[in-house]
Design a protein around this motif. Structure first.
Motif, PDB file in Angstrom:
ATOM      1  N   LYS A 118       0.834  -1.204   0.000  1.00  0.00           N
ATOM      2  CA  LYS A 118       0.000   0.000   0.000  1.00  0.00           C
ATOM      3  C   LYS A 118       0.868   1.254   0.000  1.00  0.00           C
ATOM      4  N   TRP A 119       1.940   1.235   0.784  1.00  0.00           N
ATOM      5  CA  TRP A 119       2.841   2.393   0.841  1.00  0.00           C
ATOM      6  C   TRP A 119       3.523   2.615  -0.506  1.00  0.00           C
ATOM      7  N   ILE A 120       4.025   1.557  -1.110  1.00  0.00           N
ATOM      8  CA  ILE A 120       4.712   1.682  -2.400  1.00  0.00           C
ATOM      9  C   ILE A 120       3.772   2.249  -3.456  1.00  0.00           C
ATOM     10  N   LYS A 121       2.546   1.760  -3.473  1.00  0.00           N
ATOM     11  CA  LYS A 121       1.582   2.247  -4.460  1.00  0.00           C
ATOM     12  C   LYS A 121       1.223   3.703  -4.197  1.00  0.00           C
ATOM     13  N   ASP A 122       1.020   4.042  -2.921  1.00  0.00           N
ATOM     14  CA  ASP A 122       0.653   5.412  -2.569  1.00  0.00           C
ATOM     15  C   ASP A 122       1.772   6.395  -2.890  1.00  0.00           C
ATOM     16  N   ARG A 123       3.012   6.000  -2.618  1.00  0.00           N
ATOM     17  CA  ARG A 123       4.153   6.897  -2.837  1.00  0.00           C
ATOM     18  C   ARG A 123       4.719   6.806  -4.253  1.00  0.00           C
ATOM     19  N   ARG A 124       4.256   5.841  -5.019  1.00  0.00           N
ATOM     20  CA  ARG A 124       4.691   5.655  -6.411  1.00  0.00           C
ATOM     21  C   ARG A 124       6.217   5.499  -6.501  1.00  0.00           C
ATOM     22  N   VAL A 125       6.753   4.584  -5.719  1.00  0.00           N
ATOM     23  CA  VAL A 125       8.207   4.422  -5.665  1.00  0.00           C
ATOM     24  C   VAL A 125       8.651   2.992  -5.986  1.00  0.00           C
ATOM     25  N   ARG A 126       7.785   2.238  -6.669  1.00  0.00           N
ATOM     26  CA  ARG A 126       8.152   0.832  -6.902  1.00  0.00           C
ATOM     27  C   ARG A 126       9.508   0.682  -7.565  1.00  0.00           C
ATOM     28  N   ASP A 127       9.823   1.519  -8.529  1.00  0.00           N
ATOM     29  CA  ASP A 127      11.091   1.383  -9.251  1.00  0.00           C
ATOM     30  C   ASP A 127      12.296   1.849  -8.436  1.00  0.00           C
ATOM     31  N   LYS A 128      12.039   2.424  -7.266  1.00  0.00           N
ATOM     32  CA  LYS A 128      13.129   2.893  -6.401  1.00  0.00           C
ATOM     33  C   LYS A 128      13.395   1.940  -5.231  1.00  0.00           C
ATOM     34  N   ILE A 129      12.588   0.887  -5.106  1.00  0.00           N
ATOM     35  CA  ILE A 129      12.656  -0.018  -3.953  1.00  0.00           C
ATOM     36  C   ILE A 129      13.105  -1.409  -4.375  1.00  0.00           C
TER      37      ILE A 129
END
Length: 318
Positions: free
Chosen positions: A71-82
């Motif tokens: 949920k956090w990754i989707k909300d912050r839009r940071v999937r490609d950074k994690i």
């Protein structure tokens, strides 16, 4: 912050990996989001979790940690950074049987992808070896996900030396994906679960090594020196076993190095792991912003040869 490579996987990480077992256990969703935001800002962007991480005692559903992270990754839009690490194969109930069968792990991966709200997992671990299922079954399950791009790399956790080597041999002999990272329990209090034969296998095969329980469930922070210190603490079940003569000796060693460098005992314990042969990046958790100070200390401190020797000698297991 300088990045390190996890063996031959090609994955690059900060020198410390964050342990997501606290999400949904000691931190609720709001607190977890705050911690994840702070980690991201500091540059600690590799997160380790598992399908079983939750709060069993209060009947919180398994997979809660994965759901919060997703949920956090989707909300912050940071999937490609994690760098996202998760695991499967452990029982969904405390103390229950492990299952590394092809069908079970296939379902486990699919469920994790759903909870994490992602199209791919950077590093997927067989959480525990069940000791019975032919090792090729897990590799065959992962092969389909690797071919589809839903898993990028695989690793093994809590394997015996015999089963780890067998898994590597079977992969090579049958053109199956091979484990590229190993995750053992390893810290100043517990050294025998990695050092020796398993360490040699990892070194020979260039496996990345990311130890868990890096602070011995909080014991190596120096905050717990008598049984009363554990009262009312979640970590009592894991760490009060270290309250013995050897534990006291190790804490004295940490106190000495900590004072010399003007950093926390936790920072010293993590720095020891960062500097140990074969270790890529230790996994550590935090429940408060102030705890993250030890991460920065561990990355920045330069332990001398004498410092390492004091810690090695003080923690030697007979």
């Amino acid at each position: 912050m300088e990045k390190i490579e996890l063996g031959k996987s090609g994955l690059k990480s900060a020198p410390i990996i964050f342990g997501g077992n606290v999400f949904g256990w000691t931190l609720d969703e709001k607190e977890s989001f705050k911690m994840l935001d702070e980690l991201y800002e500091l540059g600690f962007t590799t997160i380790d979790t598992a399908d079983v991480y939750s709060r069993w005692a209060d009947a919180v559903p398994h997979g809660t940690s994965e759901r919060i992270i997703g949920k956090w990754i989707k909300d912050r839009r940071v999937r490609d950074k994690i760098n996202l690490i998760t695991k499967g194969g452990s029982s969904l109930q405390p103390g229950g049987p492990k299952n590394n069968s092809r069908d079970y792990l296939t379902g486990a991966v699919q469920d994790s992808l759903s909870r994490l709200q992602t199209d791919y997992i950077d590093l997927y671990f067989t959480h525990f070896d069940d000791g019975e299922t032919p090792v090729n079954q897990a590799l065959e399950a992962y092969q389909k996900f690797i071919e589809s791009g839903e898993i990028k790399h695989i690793g093994a956790s809590n394997f015996s030396a015999e089963r780890l080597q067998k898994s590597l041999n079977i992969a090579a002999e049958n053109n199956l994906p091979a484990y590229e990272v190993f995750q053992p329990e390893y810290n100043l209090m517990v050294r025998d679960k990695f050092e020796g034969e398993i360490e040699e296998i990892c070194s020979k095969n260039n496996l990345g090594v990311i130890p868990y329980f890096s602070l011995a469930s909080g014991f190596l922070t120096g905050k717990y020196r008598k049984k009363e210190d554990f009262e009312g603490k979640e970590r009592k079940m894991f760490a009060d076993k270290f309250l013995n003569d050897r534990g006291e000796k190790i804490l004295k060693s940490l106190d000495e190095i900590s004072e010399n460098h003007n950093i926390s005992q936790a920072g010293v314990a993590l720095a020891w792991l960062i500097n140990r042969p074969g270790v890529s990046a230790p996994i550590a958790s935090a429940t408060k912003s102030s705890h993250l100070k030890s991460f920065k200390e561990a990355v920045e401190v330069s332990l001398s040869r004498e410092d390492m020797e004091v810690l090695n000698k003080g923690s030697k297991q007979e």
